[in-house]
Write an enzyme that holds these catalytic residues in place. Structure first.
Site, PDB file in Angstrom:
ATOM      1  N   HIS A 226       0.795  -1.227   0.000  1.00 52.69           N
ATOM      2  CA  HIS A 226       0.000   0.000   0.000  1.00 52.69           C
ATOM      3  C   HIS A 226       0.827   1.276   0.000  1.00 52.69           C
ATOM      4  O   HIS A 226       0.279   2.369  -0.054  1.00 52.69           O
ATOM      5  CB  HIS A 226      -0.946   0.034   1.204  1.00 52.69           C
ATOM      6  CG  HIS A 226      -0.251   0.314   2.515  1.00 52.69           C
ATOM      7  ND1 HIS A 226       0.416  -0.658   3.200  1.00 52.69           N
ATOM      8  CD2 HIS A 226      -0.103   1.442   3.225  1.00 52.69           C
ATOM      9  CE1 HIS A 226       0.943  -0.136   4.285  1.00 52.69           C
ATOM     10  NE2 HIS A 226       0.647   1.147   4.336  1.00 52.69           N
TER      11      HIS A 226
HETATM   12  C1  UD1 Z   1      -1.613   5.283   6.593  1.00 53.00           C
HETATM   13  C2  UD1 Z   1      -0.256   5.622   7.205  1.00 53.00           C
HETATM   14  C3  UD1 Z   1       0.701   4.456   6.979  1.00 53.00           C
HETATM   15  C4  UD1 Z   1       0.115   3.159   7.472  1.00 53.00           C
HETATM   16  C5  UD1 Z   1      -1.239   2.941   6.808  1.00 53.00           C
HETATM   17  C6  UD1 Z   1      -1.885   1.657   7.263  1.00 53.00           C
HETATM   18  C7  UD1 Z   1       0.358   8.008   7.135  1.00 53.00           C
HETATM   19  C8  UD1 Z   1       1.254   8.987   6.470  1.00 53.00           C
HETATM   20  N1  UD1 Z   1       0.337   6.795   6.573  1.00 53.00           N
HETATM   21  O1  UD1 Z   1      -1.416   5.209   5.200  1.00 53.00           O
HETATM   22  O2  UD1 Z   1       1.893   4.709   7.685  1.00 53.00           O
HETATM   23  O3  UD1 Z   1       0.972   2.084   7.142  1.00 53.00           O
HETATM   24  O4  UD1 Z   1      -2.071   4.055   7.128  1.00 53.00           O
HETATM   25  O5  UD1 Z   1      -3.101   1.461   6.715  1.00 53.00           O
HETATM   26  O6  UD1 Z   1      -0.296   8.328   8.103  1.00 53.00           O
HETATM   27  N2  UD1 Z   1      -9.165   5.040   3.136  1.00 53.00           N
HETATM   28  C9  UD1 Z   1     -10.363   4.383   3.197  1.00 53.00           C
HETATM   29  N3  UD1 Z   1     -10.860   4.048   4.420  1.00 53.00           N
HETATM   30  C10 UD1 Z   1     -10.202   4.339   5.566  1.00 53.00           C
HETATM   31  C11 UD1 Z   1      -8.970   5.015   5.494  1.00 53.00           C
HETATM   32  C12 UD1 Z   1      -8.456   5.340   4.289  1.00 53.00           C
HETATM   33  O7  UD1 Z   1     -10.985   4.089   2.193  1.00 53.00           O
HETATM   34  O8  UD1 Z   1     -10.728   3.997   6.641  1.00 53.00           O
HETATM   35  C13 UD1 Z   1      -8.618   5.382   1.829  1.00 53.00           C
HETATM   36  C14 UD1 Z   1      -8.772   6.847   1.507  1.00 53.00           C
HETATM   37  O9  UD1 Z   1      -9.234   6.946   0.217  1.00 53.00           O
HETATM   38  C15 UD1 Z   1      -7.376   7.401   1.598  1.00 53.00           C
HETATM   39  C16 UD1 Z   1      -6.509   6.173   1.347  1.00 53.00           C
HETATM   40  O10 UD1 Z   1      -7.245   5.057   1.809  1.00 53.00           O
HETATM   41  O11 UD1 Z   1      -7.137   8.405   0.684  1.00 53.00           O
HETATM   42  C17 UD1 Z   1      -5.209   6.265   2.107  1.00 53.00           C
HETATM   43  O12 UD1 Z   1      -5.429   6.498   3.523  1.00 53.00           O
HETATM   44  P1  UD1 Z   1      -4.434   7.440   4.367  1.00 53.00           P
HETATM   45  O13 UD1 Z   1      -4.823   7.471   5.774  1.00 53.00           O
HETATM   46  O14 UD1 Z   1      -4.284   8.705   3.633  1.00 53.00           O
HETATM   47  O15 UD1 Z   1      -3.041   6.748   4.257  1.00 53.00           O
HETATM   48  P2  UD1 Z   1      -2.668   5.223   4.210  1.00 53.00           P
HETATM   49  O16 UD1 Z   1      -2.169   4.937   2.852  1.00 53.00           O
HETATM   50  O17 UD1 Z   1      -3.758   4.365   4.767  1.00 53.00           O
END
Ligand code: UD1
Length: 388
Positions: A226
């Site tokens: 991811h």
């Molecule tokens: C975040 C953390 C990363 C961790 C990961 C685990 C940071 C910089 N990164 O990255 O260190 O390894 O979480 O999962 O904080 N989304 C959903 N549902 C959710 C949450 C997110 O659909 O409940 C989608 C959203 O579209 C979002 C994307 O996932 O844009 C990424 O989520 P985000 O929290 O921005 O970062 P992660 O890639 O999850």
């Protein structure tokens, strides 16, 4: 200081605010909250930033790990790194300013960790960082910036291995602030691995009978990817999907897909290639399913920090699809191999791991299931020492 009915004095409990935001925070906070609850010197409050909000990325872990519901939810949701960090800061400042806890506890390296530690330190509330001192030395990772800043503003830095202590000392942190406590994520692993979900039950839940049969015959590998560096660049993601398709001809793969990755796979129209191969794509899995699959796997392929550590503790060979790791102890002592980000080297490393006995490794020091108790002891000792 409080008085009892007989006039003797007792120490009042310290108020500690604990921050969670994203999925990997939850496995880390669970044992800490349990240890805090068992200790009458501490009164903990749980604040969820809402960085992760889906049931599959957050809610299920509360249920499975027995984490009590958050006392406060800031509901910030998705956004760019800066948007998320700023929204958390704006929402958290009035909460901390009005209640002024004795200490703020943050875990890991996500945006919630960064935002909360900045707010608390500007309000002169002491910060304890659990999982301090990890460095990938790669500032293209948002987490690396978070680690550097959080450690700079933290007052008490608790580490998962000795190399992290040495790193912090090299960066000029006072040695009295740094303590090696072990790995709280492994506390959670050891507490739950006995009752993880049986592998075939999980596979049957997400797949047809045919995939289950082939896994019974050949075994399987578990995949999580991811990181933006792997999934946000279309050519890189396409190359990795092609490598996984090739690997799956020798070893069926179960790909537990993060929402970020699913969105990019769909944008790149790569889902057809995955479904035509011996690759089972699942939604993000709950903890007891994930740990069950990891424990039974012949191989893990990942870019996650947590999976590198969990496979080391479980003795499962792990190929990390990155050029660097902030968790070198998993390579030096554990089962992890850094294969770099090239799809070709991933393919070669997987074929080699399947034809040779995989890396076995040893469990690093203090990854013993007792780290949260050591966190508690250090937090209380710090606050006792600095009591005004
Ligand atoms: C975040 C953390 C990363 C961790 C990961 C685990 C940071 C910089 N990164 O990255 O260190 O390894 O979480 O999962 O904080 N989304 C959903 N549902 C959710 C949450 C997110 O659909 O409940 C989608 C959203 O579209 C979002 C994307 O996932 O844009 C990424 O989520 P985000 O929290 O921005 O970062 P992660 O890639 O999850």
């Amino acid at each position: 200081m409080l008085s009892t009915n007989d006039g003797s004095s007792v120490l009042s409990a310290y108020q500690i605010d604990c921050i969670v935001g994203a999925r990997p925070n939850l496995m880390k906070i669970a044992p800490i909250l349990r240890a805090f609850t068992a200790n009458d010197r501490v009164k903990a409050r749980l604040i969820h930033t809402g960085q992760h909000y889906d049931d599959s990325m957050s809610g299920i872990f509360f249920e499975e790990l027995g984490i009590r519901p958050p006392d406060i939810n800031l509901d910030v949701g998705s956004g760019t790194n800066t948007e998320q960090t700023a929204r958390i800061m704006l929402a958290l400042e009035p909460v901390l300013a009005s209640s002024r806890p004795d200490m703020l506890l943050v875990v890991g390296d996500v945006n919630s960790t960064l935002a909360a530690s900045l707010v608390a330190s500007k309000l002169l509330i002491p910060v304890v960082h659990v999982e301090a001192g990890l460095r990938s030395n790669d500032r293209t990772m948002p987490e690396e910036i978070n680690r550097l800043v959080v450690d700079r503003v933290s007052d008490l830095l608790l580490t998962t291995d000795q190399a992290a202590n040495e790193q912090l000392i090299r960066e000029g942190v006072d040695g009295d602030q740094v303590h090696f406590v072990g790995n709280v994520m492994i506390d959670t692993l050891l507490a739950n691995v006995k009752h993880c979900r049986p592998v075939l039950e999980t596979i049957a839940k997400y797949s047809s009978g045919a995939f289950k049969d082939v896994c019974e015959r050949k075994g399987y590998g578990i995949v999580t990817l991811h990181r933006p560096s792997n999934v946000d660049e279309p050519a890189q993601l396409k190359g990795l999907v092609e490598a996984l398709v090739d690997i799956s001809e020798r070893l069926p793969l179960i790909f537990a897909m993060h929402p970020r990755t699913r969105a990019r796979i769909e944008q790149g129209e790569l889902d057809g290639q995955l479904s035509a191969a011996q690759i089972l794509v699942t939604p993000p899995l709950g903890y007891i399913e994930m740990i069950g699959l990891m424990k039974g796997a012949r191989l893990a392929i990942t870019d996650s920090g947590g999976v590198q550590e969990e496979t080391t503790a479980l003795g499962v060979p792990c190929l990390t699809v990155r050029d660097n790791t902030e968790r070198p102890v998993t390579v030096a002592e554990g089962t992890n191999t850094l294969v770099g980000s090239s799809p070709n080297t991933l393919r070669d490393a997987a074929f080699s791991a399947l034809s040779n006995p995989g890396k076995r490794g040893r469990i690093p020091d203090l990854w013993d299931g007792q780290s949260a108790e050591r966190v508690t002891d250090h937090v209380i000792a710090y606050l006792d020492h600095n009591r005004s």
